[in-house]
Design a protein around this motif. Structure first.
Motif: not given
Length: 402
Positions: A163-167, A192-202
């Motif tokens: 059920g973890g379909d948004t990341w 069937g999942g969706e990527i809602v965003g991301s951020v990069r860290h050092p």
């Protein structure tokens, strides 16, 4: 006449012995373990991988083709230029025959390129990028333990099905992190999942607060940690301080091993889902190795350390089968030989250098469910090697016949 016959026999034996000795360059087989021994990935492989390599040499018998085996090691500090300089010195002046471990993808790619130039074997056990057996594959390069595709199939697939379909991704800002995010994203979306965003860290950041707040505000059901080592552990600790899991979001540790779980503790790590290629408490062979490793190091091995043992052992078997430590015959032997040891059962090596073996989906136990020290995992599923890893024919490696 007898004296003449004996002299001829002695000469022939001396010639045979000399020819045999020439099968091993410099009368020693020398293996270099090059990894992070002082930084963010020191527990991930570090001195534990060096110990595992030495155990493999001892278990093999200490010699091959009648010549001694030597392990050398160095700390590459997670810097590709430092690693390349050490590798070049090893190859050019110290007569190292093969380099292994190579934690950190940028390091592994740099050393693999140098190894191809020098016609030397490298076996990567500590880095994850699929480029090693894809577009940047080498006839003398091998990728042994895990890669970003296998981690994505394991951890990503399990959480989508639950059920973890948004990341939302917190991604380490270098080649490994990008590859892991990309591979996992593709797998999440394909299911069937969706990527809602991301951020990069050092790499090796100490403060994840701003990144975690972005992940929290995204509303994603799963926060994918596309990093490793202390970065993952620090992100999990700080997520706990923000109450992120308590509020209903899940953390997916996309590269997390037994060493990091131990450092974090079961109280903080419980419930995490992760994928490894080895668990010391899975069967009799892994338990026997784990106990010997514990006696030597005071810790249980993770997949990188057990995989380094396997890589060294298989390399020595290949030298023995080839009858020489010359690179090309040994490479051919590594490609042709099945891998059967405490790490892999019926493993195979593709034309692109990818060792294909089963992976395991793990869940970190709650403190009350652990029955002994280092008993940290429930094995949820076995992921067959042909599902975990990319088919060599589809890898993008130009060494593979289509």
């Amino acid at each position: 006449m007898k004296k003449s016959l004996l002299a001829s026999l002695a000469f022939a034996l001396a010639g045979s012995t000399a020819a045999f000795a020439q099968d091993v360059s410099d009368n020693v087989v020398k293996i270099g373990i090059l990894n992070d021994q002082s930084g963010v990935y020191a527990d991930f492989g570090g001195e534990g991988s060096v110990a595992a390599a030495k155990m493999a040499v001892e278990d093999f018998g200490g010699t091959v083709l009648g010549q001694p085996i030597e392990i050398v090691d160095a700390d590459h500090q997670n810097k590709a230029d430092v690693a390349s300089n050490i590798a070049r010195q090893w190859y050019d002046t110290e007569n190292v025959d093969a380099i292994m471990e190579l934690t950190t993808s940028s390091v592994a790619l740099a050393v693999q390129a140098l190894s191809e130039e020098k016609e030397k074997i490298d076996i990567v056990t500590g880095a994850a990028t699929t480029e090693l057996t894809g577009a940047q594959c080498s006839p003398y390069g091998f990728h042994w333990v895990y890669d970003t595709h296998a981690l994505a199939v394991g951890t990503g697939g399990a959480l989508v099905e639950q059920g973890g379909d948004t990341w939302f991704f917190l991604t380490a800002d270098y080649a490994f992190g990008y590859s892991l995010e990309e591979q996992t994203s593709e797998f999440v979306k394909a299911n069937g999942g969706e990527i809602v965003g991301s951020v990069r860290h050092p790499l090796a950041t100490n403060d994840f607060s701003s990144f975690l707040l972005q992940a929290q505000s995204s509303g994603a059901k799963v926060i994918g940690l596309a990093n490793a080592g202390l970065d993952t552990a620090n992100a999990i600790k700080q997520a706990s301080e923000f109450g992120i899991v308590q509020a209903g979001q899940r953390l997916a540790a996309l590269l997390f091993t037994l060493a990091e779980v131990h450092g974090l503790g079961l109280e903080a790590a419980q419930g995490l889902t992760l994928t490894e290629g080895f668990y010391w408490n899975r069967n009799d062979a892994s338990r026997e190795f784990g106990k010997r490793f514990m006696e030597r190091t005071g810790r249980m091995p993770n997949m990188v350390q057990a995989g380094t043992y396997s890589a060294v052992l298989q390399y020595l078997k290949a030298v023995e089968q080839a009858g020489t430590d010359a690179t090309k015959p040994v490479s051919e032997a590594l490609h042709s030989m099945p891998v059967n040891d405490l790490f892999a059962e019926n493993g195979t090596v593709g034309a692109n250098g990818r060792m294909i073996h089963d992976m395991y989906l793990m869940e970190v136990k709650a403190p009350g469910d652990s029955t002994e020290d280092w008993d940290y995992y429930n094995v949820l599923a076995t992921i067959p090697g042909n599902e975990a890893f990319i088919d060599p024919a589809e890898s993008g490696c130009d060494l593979v016949s289509k």
